[in-house]
Structures are given as C-alpha cells and as structure tokens.
Design a protein around this motif. Structure first.
Motif, PDB file in Angstrom:
ATOM      1  N   GLY A   6      12.890  -4.206   7.816  1.00 43.00           N
ATOM      2  CA  GLY A   6      12.677  -3.491   7.311  1.00 43.00           C
ATOM      3  C   GLY A   6      11.271  -3.067   7.146  1.00 43.00           C
ATOM      4  O   GLY A   6      10.863  -4.213   5.932  1.00 43.00           O
ATOM      5  N   PRO A   7       9.968  -2.479   7.471  1.00 47.06           N
ATOM      6  CA  PRO A   7       8.834  -2.729   7.211  1.00 47.06           C
ATOM      7  C   PRO A   7       8.625  -2.630   5.828  1.00 47.06           C
ATOM      8  O   PRO A   7       7.962  -3.241   5.701  1.00 47.06           O
ATOM      9  CB  PRO A   7       8.901  -1.499   7.808  1.00 47.06           C
ATOM     10  N   GLU A 203       1.877 -11.187   4.371  1.00 49.77           N
ATOM     11  CA  GLU A 203       2.652 -10.049   3.655  1.00 49.77           C
ATOM     12  C   GLU A 203       2.593  -8.804   2.958  1.00 49.77           C
ATOM     13  O   GLU A 203       2.883  -8.078   3.086  1.00 49.77           O
ATOM     14  CB  GLU A 203       4.720 -11.161   2.995  1.00 49.77           C
ATOM     15  N   ALA A 204       1.695  -9.174   2.083  1.00 47.54           N
ATOM     16  CA  ALA A 204       1.466  -8.387   1.126  1.00 47.54           C
ATOM     17  C   ALA A 204       0.440  -7.304   2.340  1.00 47.54           C
ATOM     18  O   ALA A 204       0.221  -5.993   1.972  1.00 47.54           O
ATOM     19  CB  ALA A 204       0.906  -8.881   0.203  1.00 47.54           C
ATOM     20  N   GLU A 205      -0.192  -7.807   2.813  1.00 48.52           N
ATOM     21  CA  GLU A 205      -1.342  -6.910   3.383  1.00 48.52           C
ATOM     22  C   GLU A 205      -0.397  -6.153   4.824  1.00 48.52           C
ATOM     23  O   GLU A 205      -0.926  -5.188   4.869  1.00 48.52           O
ATOM     24  CB  GLU A 205      -2.701  -7.691   4.362  1.00 48.52           C
ATOM     25  N   ALA A 209      -0.868  -2.041   4.501  1.00 48.46           N
ATOM     26  CA  ALA A 209      -1.050  -1.658   5.491  1.00 48.46           C
ATOM     27  C   ALA A 209      -0.558  -0.498   6.317  1.00 48.46           C
ATOM     28  O   ALA A 209      -0.730   0.719   6.482  1.00 48.46           O
ATOM     29  CB  ALA A 209      -1.481  -2.317   6.974  1.00 48.46           C
ATOM     30  N   PHE A 210       1.147  -0.943   6.180  1.00 47.45           N
ATOM     31  CA  PHE A 210       2.040  -0.068   6.603  1.00 47.45           C
ATOM     32  C   PHE A 210       2.622   1.397   5.910  1.00 47.45           C
ATOM     33  O   PHE A 210       2.476   2.493   6.268  1.00 47.45           O
ATOM     34  CB  PHE A 210       3.401  -0.510   7.284  1.00 47.45           C
ATOM     35  N   ALA A 211       2.288   0.827   5.128  1.00 47.25           N
ATOM     36  CA  ALA A 211       2.243   1.865   3.309  1.00 47.25           C
ATOM     37  C   ALA A 211       1.505   3.600   3.442  1.00 47.25           C
ATOM     38  O   ALA A 211       1.562   4.341   3.742  1.00 47.25           O
ATOM     39  CB  ALA A 211       2.841   0.810   2.442  1.00 47.25           C
TER      40      ALA A 211
END
Length: 220
Positions: A6-7, A203-205, A209-211
């Motif tokens: 899941g994104p 992963e954090a980036e 960015a997606f959120a």
C-alpha cells in the motif's frame, strides 16, 4: 518474490525497507488506494491470501506470509544476511519487543493523527481534539524512546527491525504534527542517523511525496 503493498501503509513500509536492506529483488504490486475510498475495494489477491484483507502480503515461491512482524521474521529466517536481528537470544527478544511496540504502542496514537489530521484535513473537518490526544500520547512515547536510546547508536546495537518499525512511526508522527520536544535530543539524533541510510531515506521521501500529492489533489 512478490510484495502486495500500500502506498501509505506504514506496515508495508517496514517490509519494503527490510527487503531493500537485504538487497532482495521483488515484484511490488501496489493495491488500489484513494483518499475517499482508502483501500476499498480490496485487491482480490490480498483477500484470497490474507484473512485480514490487509497489506502487506509477501509471496515467496509457494509461501504466502502476511502481517509485517511475521514477514520480517520470515525474511530473517529465509535470508539471514545481512542480519536485521541480534544473534544473542536475550538481545533478540528485546529487539522483537521493540519492533512489536511500534505496532502496538506507537501506532494507536499515531492513528489519531492520521484520522484527525491527514484524513480530517483532506475532508475539510480536522478533528483538533483527536489530534491533541494523539500528540500527548506520542510525546510520552518520545520520552520513553529517548531513555531507551541512552548510550545506543541504534535500538539493538546494529541497525535492526526495531529501528525500522520505530522510525516509520516516529517519522510519520513528526510529519503529521507531533514534533519532538527539547527533551528528546537522543531521538532527534537517532532519527537523523536512521534517515541517513539510503533505504530509509528513499522510503520516507517516497511516502512523503505520495501523501503530499494526495492532499494537494484533494484541495484542488
């Protein structure tokens, strides 16, 4: 190897970091997600493989494993190098407890921020009381973590699943409006240390960015 992902799933993020740390190639199958519907309708493969109907689900040959903690343990057993758990039994038990605490103690107040701030802001109805309740509980968790980190570079000696699980929760919490306080210097240093690892930073980036894109789309 396949990972149903899941994104914005914090639990899937743990597994993605572990796979990257172990340099394991896999096919990433992104399930559907939207601000309005979240994960509905559930991906049919996930429904078939996991009775909880949730990601992450890891498929390795004929084996299907669900629940992020169980997946992390499976990966360590199946692909032990590089290690993400201590070898000593006592240290290993402590590491497992800290990883479990990320799910059981950190996530509930973080969920208050996710529902009250992230989903609330997207829907134009931020739940301030719920956010404040989550922030207060997370501040207590920060204090406990700061003590846990006394004299330690990482939570279990070398970088481990405990750091992965805890980082994912702390990073999300600070991003959603539960900042570290002046008394959390060890946590701040540890957070920067973990984020300096390419696997963690990526992963954090990516999740950030997606959120941000999802919220921008909701606001028009």
């Amino acid at each position: 190897m396949k990972l149903y992902s899941g994104p914005l799933s914090l639990f899937t993020a743990k597994v993605r970091i572990a796979l990257a740390e172990k340099q394991l190639a896999y096919e990433r199958i992104e399930v559907g997600w939207s601000l309005a519907e979240r994960y509905e309708p559930h991906h049919p493969d996930v429904v078939a493989l996991n009775p909880k109907r949730q990601v992450p689900v890891l498929v390795d040959g004929d084996v299907a494993v669900y629940d992020s903690t169980v997946i992390l343990e499976y990966l360590e057993d199946r692909y032990p190098e590089p290690a993400l758990y201590p070898r000593d039994a006592i240290a290993r038990a402590r590491c497992r407890q800290l990883e479990a605490a990320a799910d059981e103690l950190w996530f509930p107040p973080l969920w208050d921020l996710i529902e009250g701030a992230f989903y609330g802001a997207a829907g134009g109805a931020r739940d301030t009381a719920r956010v404040e309740r989550g922030r207060a509980a997370l501040d207590q968790r920060y204090g406990a973590l700061d003590k846990e980190l006394a004299g330690r570079e990482y939570l279990c000696g070398a970088f481990s699943v405990a750091d992965i699980g805890t980082f994912i929760m702390v990073n999300a919490a600070t991003t959603l409006g539960a900042p570290l306080g002046d008394g959390h210097a060890r946590v701040r240093d540890w957070l920067a240390r973990a984020r300096s690892r390419p696997t963690v930073r990526h992963e954090a980036e990516e999740m950030g960015a997606f959120a941000a894109k999802a919220l921008a789309g909701a606001r028009g």
